[in-house]
Scaffold this active site. Structure first.
Site, PDB file in Angstrom:
ATOM      1  N   ASP A   1      -6.838   1.389   0.815  1.00  0.00           N
ATOM      2  CA  ASP A   1      -5.502   0.838   1.039  1.00  0.00           C
ATOM      3  C   ASP A   1      -5.250  -0.372   0.142  1.00  0.00           C
ATOM      4  O   ASP A   1      -4.157  -0.527  -0.433  1.00  0.00           O
ATOM      5  CB  ASP A   1      -5.339   0.427   2.504  1.00  0.00           C
ATOM      6  CG  ASP A   1      -5.258   1.619   3.439  1.00  0.00           C
ATOM      7  OD1 ASP A   1      -5.132   2.758   2.949  1.00  0.00           O
ATOM      8  OD2 ASP A   1      -5.336   1.416   4.669  1.00  0.00           O
TER       9      ASP A   1
ATOM     10  N   ASP B   1       0.717   3.861  -3.236  1.00  0.00           N
ATOM     11  CA  ASP B   1       0.359   5.267  -3.083  1.00  0.00           C
ATOM     12  C   ASP B   1       1.297   6.140  -3.909  1.00  0.00           C
ATOM     13  O   ASP B   1       0.864   7.094  -4.571  1.00  0.00           O
ATOM     14  CB  ASP B   1       0.435   5.635  -1.605  1.00  0.00           C
ATOM     15  CG  ASP B   1       0.170   7.106  -1.359  1.00  0.00           C
ATOM     16  OD1 ASP B   1      -0.949   7.565  -1.643  1.00  0.00           O
ATOM     17  OD2 ASP B   1       1.092   7.816  -0.884  1.00  0.00           O
TER      18      ASP B   1
ATOM     19  N   GLU C   1       0.835  -1.205   0.000  1.00  0.00           N
ATOM     20  CA  GLU C   1       0.000   0.000   0.000  1.00  0.00           C
ATOM     21  C   GLU C   1       0.871   1.257   0.000  1.00  0.00           C
ATOM     22  O   GLU C   1       0.599   2.234  -0.709  1.00  0.00           O
ATOM     23  CB  GLU C   1      -0.915  -0.019   1.224  1.00  0.00           C
ATOM     24  CG  GLU C   1      -1.838   1.179   1.336  1.00  0.00           C
ATOM     25  CD  GLU C   1      -1.457   2.091   2.479  1.00  0.00           C
ATOM     26  OE1 GLU C   1      -1.579   3.317   2.320  1.00  0.00           O
ATOM     27  OE2 GLU C   1      -1.024   1.568   3.521  1.00  0.00           O
TER      28      GLU C   1
ATOM     29  N   GLU D   1      -4.574   0.637  -3.497  1.00  0.00           N
ATOM     30  CA  GLU D   1      -3.191   1.067  -3.693  1.00  0.00           C
ATOM     31  C   GLU D   1      -2.237  -0.123  -3.668  1.00  0.00           C
ATOM     32  O   GLU D   1      -1.258  -0.161  -4.432  1.00  0.00           O
ATOM     33  CB  GLU D   1      -2.809   2.083  -2.615  1.00  0.00           C
ATOM     34  CG  GLU D   1      -3.534   3.410  -2.764  1.00  0.00           C
ATOM     35  CD  GLU D   1      -3.229   4.399  -1.669  1.00  0.00           C
ATOM     36  OE1 GLU D   1      -3.460   5.604  -1.871  1.00  0.00           O
ATOM     37  OE2 GLU D   1      -2.769   3.976  -0.584  1.00  0.00           O
TER      38      GLU D   1
END
Length: 226
Positions: A118, A49, A45, A121
């Site tokens: 989350d 991002d 995650e 990502e």
């Protein structure tokens, strides 16, 4: 490692065939189910991002060669924020394949915005680790699709703008009231009313409460400003 039929179907919805399927399994594993032999998706995650941010920055620069940094920043924020990631996750049924511990599952984890965002990502990072940046970029551009071209020229937070409008006129901050919730648990639809103490009100419906609140605030601002 061979993916289950459920995860094969999810990978097909992503449009990516994993050479290392264990990456997808890890991306979908929440910390509530992690163990020494089953790592969770937090590290992916973190990486996803950053990959998402780079893809969106490139896309926005390419879409508008004259935009200033001040114009690009709110558009960027609108495309990478948690609510948008969770909305994309819902569209591809990510919640249905999340690997959750019993307590998280019983508390509705498959519908939680933070968990969906989350995991979305993490899935982006899994594709990046599996096939490189171009594959991850193609995935993001495909899944975000029309959102990129349709992002508002000024994508500032409508709730903040509405509160500033109210304060400038001596009014209390707006209230946001849930009017209705419809649809199945994995794809709910919320209707939210934005209300001011002077009686002004607007309602909007979306797949997440914050999105509905933002949409209602935008509609009310439009009415108030003419």
């Amino acid at each position: 490692m061979k993916l289950s039929a459920e995860l094969e179907a999810f990978a097909a919805r992503l449009g990516h065939r994993f050479r290392r399927p264990e990456l997808l399994l890890r991306a979908l594993t929440h910390s509530s189910l992690s163990s020494p032999t089953r790592p969770d998706n937090q590290r992916l995650e973190f990486l996803g991002d950053r990959v998402l941010g780079l893809v969106m920055a490139e896309a926005l620069l390419g879409a508008d060669g004259k935009a200033t940094e001040g114009q690009l920043a709110p558009r960027f924020n609108a495309l990478v924020r948690r609510e948008t990631c969770a909305d994309v996750a819902r569209e591809i049924g990510l919640g249905d394949v999340l690997k959750l511990g019993r307590s998280e599952m019983m508390s509705g984890g498959r519908r939680k915005e933070a968990l969906l965002a989350d995991a979305m990502e993490a899935v982006i990072a899994a594709v990046y680790r599996d096939a490189g940046f171009e594959a991850a970029r193609d995935l993001v551009l495909r899944l975000w699709g029309a959102r990129i071209g349709a992002v508002e020229t000024d994508a500032r937070d409508a709730k903040t703008a509405l509160q500033e409008w109210a304060q400038a006129r001596g009014l209390k901050p707006p209230q946001y009231v849930e009017i209705a919730r419809e649809g199945p648990d994995h794809a709910p639809r919320f209707t939210i009313a934005a209300r001011l103490e002077n009686g002004a009100e607007a309602q909007a419906t979306a797949g997440a409460k914050r999105q509905a609140e933002q949409a209602a605030a935008t509609m009310l601002l439009d009415r108030l400003q003419g």
